[in-house]
Design an enzyme around this catalytic site. Structure first.
Site, PDB file in Angstrom:
ATOM      1  N   TRP A  64      33.279  38.416  45.651  1.00  0.00           N
ATOM      2  CA  TRP A  64      32.408  39.264  46.044  1.00  0.00           C
ATOM      3  C   TRP A  64      30.883  38.842  46.656  1.00  0.00           C
ATOM      4  O   TRP A  64      30.744  37.523  46.543  1.00  0.00           O
ATOM      5  CB  TRP A  64      32.289  40.337  44.998  1.00  0.00           C
ATOM      6  CG  TRP A  64      31.557  39.687  43.614  1.00  0.00           C
ATOM      7  CD1 TRP A  64      31.392  38.540  43.228  1.00  0.00           C
ATOM      8  CD2 TRP A  64      30.861  40.802  42.742  1.00  0.00           C
ATOM      9  NE1 TRP A  64      30.814  38.395  42.016  1.00  0.00           N
ATOM     10  CE2 TRP A  64      30.629  39.640  41.694  1.00  0.00           C
ATOM     11  CE3 TRP A  64      30.769  41.920  42.315  1.00  0.00           C
ATOM     12  CZ2 TRP A  64      30.001  40.045  40.538  1.00  0.00           C
ATOM     13  CZ3 TRP A  64      29.990  42.313  41.165  1.00  0.00           C
ATOM     14  CH2 TRP A  64      29.733  41.362  40.255  1.00  0.00           C
ATOM     15  N   ASN A  65      30.555  39.438  47.407  1.00  0.00           N
ATOM     16  CA  ASN A  65      29.078  39.201  48.164  1.00  0.00           C
ATOM     17  C   ASN A  65      28.042  40.049  47.771  1.00  0.00           C
ATOM     18  O   ASN A  65      28.159  41.144  47.572  1.00  0.00           O
ATOM     19  CB  ASN A  65      29.448  39.152  49.777  1.00  0.00           C
ATOM     20  CG  ASN A  65      30.678  38.485  50.112  1.00  0.00           C
ATOM     21  OD1 ASN A  65      30.750  37.086  49.958  1.00  0.00           O
ATOM     22  ND2 ASN A  65      31.657  38.983  50.784  1.00  0.00           N
ATOM     23  N   HIS A  76      25.323  52.511  62.901  1.00  0.00           N
ATOM     24  CA  HIS A  76      24.438  53.068  61.919  1.00  0.00           C
ATOM     25  C   HIS A  76      24.151  54.481  62.248  1.00  0.00           C
ATOM     26  O   HIS A  76      24.181  55.171  63.434  1.00  0.00           O
ATOM     27  CB  HIS A  76      23.239  52.163  61.803  1.00  0.00           C
ATOM     28  CG  HIS A  76      22.096  52.238  62.801  1.00  0.00           C
ATOM     29  ND1 HIS A  76      22.091  51.253  63.620  1.00  0.00           N
ATOM     30  CD2 HIS A  76      21.196  52.974  63.148  1.00  0.00           C
ATOM     31  CE1 HIS A  76      21.065  51.544  64.795  1.00  0.00           C
ATOM     32  NE2 HIS A  76      20.464  52.735  64.302  1.00  0.00           N
ATOM     33  N   HIS A  82      14.406  59.858  59.545  1.00  0.00           N
ATOM     34  CA  HIS A  82      14.028  58.632  59.986  1.00  0.00           C
ATOM     35  C   HIS A  82      12.749  58.643  60.789  1.00  0.00           C
ATOM     36  O   HIS A  82      11.943  57.725  60.968  1.00  0.00           O
ATOM     37  CB  HIS A  82      15.355  58.045  60.863  1.00  0.00           C
ATOM     38  CG  HIS A  82      15.081  57.020  61.515  1.00  0.00           C
ATOM     39  ND1 HIS A  82      14.711  55.754  61.196  1.00  0.00           N
ATOM     40  CD2 HIS A  82      15.513  56.735  62.881  1.00  0.00           C
ATOM     41  CE1 HIS A  82      14.338  54.574  62.072  1.00  0.00           C
ATOM     42  NE2 HIS A  82      14.993  55.325  63.023  1.00  0.00           N
TER      43      HIS A  82
END
Length: 261
Positions: A64-65, A76, A82
């Site tokens: 895993w990272n 995105h 935003h």
């Protein structure tokens, strides 16, 4: 046909090739280009990934990272919160937007020829109405996707396309944003460039009109899309749910299109 029959039909079409799934997402890795702001502002950091364990002494049976990035990195989602114009809406963040608003039909505006000769090309109301004359009126709750083939620019410098006066990338004429948001009542827009506004949009009136006006109308944005050349002008369905970040202004996401086979 009831809901059960519709879902069973969709399952059969997906398995039998009647419906294809097209991935509209750019790979997310350290070299993924990110939006560059004027130097007086905080910058969006590049994507980072670090191995936590990979079948070794840190974890003998698992891999895993750890990842680190800004919310608006790679392919995105832009939520209304935003931008300052969308900050006062209810349910305007990635964790509170009603999930049915992430899915809708796609209308694909193809401006590849125009952008090939003019990297600063802007979609206008006239351009949209010309498209509608051929393909029909854009229906409410649609995703309007701007095809430019910009995603085929694989070199990051070429993709960002900076010059001395700033970036040069295609986008939206300011007048067409309220037309799409209000008169067509769309879900939001999607682009192949690093952000939903044109590269020179800092000098428009208003500045950054797609962000200012689209989020000001409680609508969404999708940036850094790819494979729009695999979508028909109409008939595809977009599935674009962001991560459920509490109070999130956006997030990287995997955008999928269901396309008639």
């Amino acid at each position: 046909m009831n809901g059960i029959d519709i879902l069973a039909s969709l399952t059969g079409a997906l398995g039998g090739g009647g419906v294809r799934v097209v991935d509209l997402t750019q790979p997310l890795e350290p070299k993924t280009p990110v939006l560059q702001l004027p130097p007086e502002f905080v910058q969006n950091p590049p994507f980072e990934i670090e191995v936590l364990s990979k079948y070794d002494e840190r974890g003998p049976a698992w891999y895993w990272n750890k990842i680190k990035c800004g919310e608006h990195t790679g392919t995105h989602f832009d939520a209304p919160i935003h931008f300052v114009t969308g900050k006062d809406y209810e349910n305007n963040a990635t964790d509170t937007i009603p999930v049915e608003r992430f899915i809708g039909p796609a209308c694909v505006l193809d401006a590849t020829k125009e952008v090939e000769s003019d990297p600063d090309f802007l979609v206008t109301i006239e351009f949209i109405k010309t498209w509608e004359a051929e393909h029909g009126k854009i229906p409410p709750d649609s995703w309007v996707l701007f095809r430019t083939n910009w995603s085929k620019r694989t070199d990051p410098a070429d993709f960002l396309n900076f010059a001395e006066d700033g970036p040069h990338t295609p986008g939206w004429d300011a007048a067409c944003i309220p037309f799409l948001a209000e008169e067509r009542d769309i879900l939001g827009v999607g682009v192949e460039t690093v952000g939903t506004d044109a590269g020179q949009a800092f000098a428009f009136e208003p500045a950054f009109p797609c962000h200012t006006l689209m989020h000001g109308a409680n609508k969404f944005g999708l940036a850094s899309l790819t494979n729009l050349d695999q979508l028909p002008p109409t008939g595809a369905i977009i599935i674009a749910p962001p991560l459920k970040i509490v109070g999130g202004s956006g997030s990287p996401l995997r955008v999928l299109a269901l396309v008639p086979g």
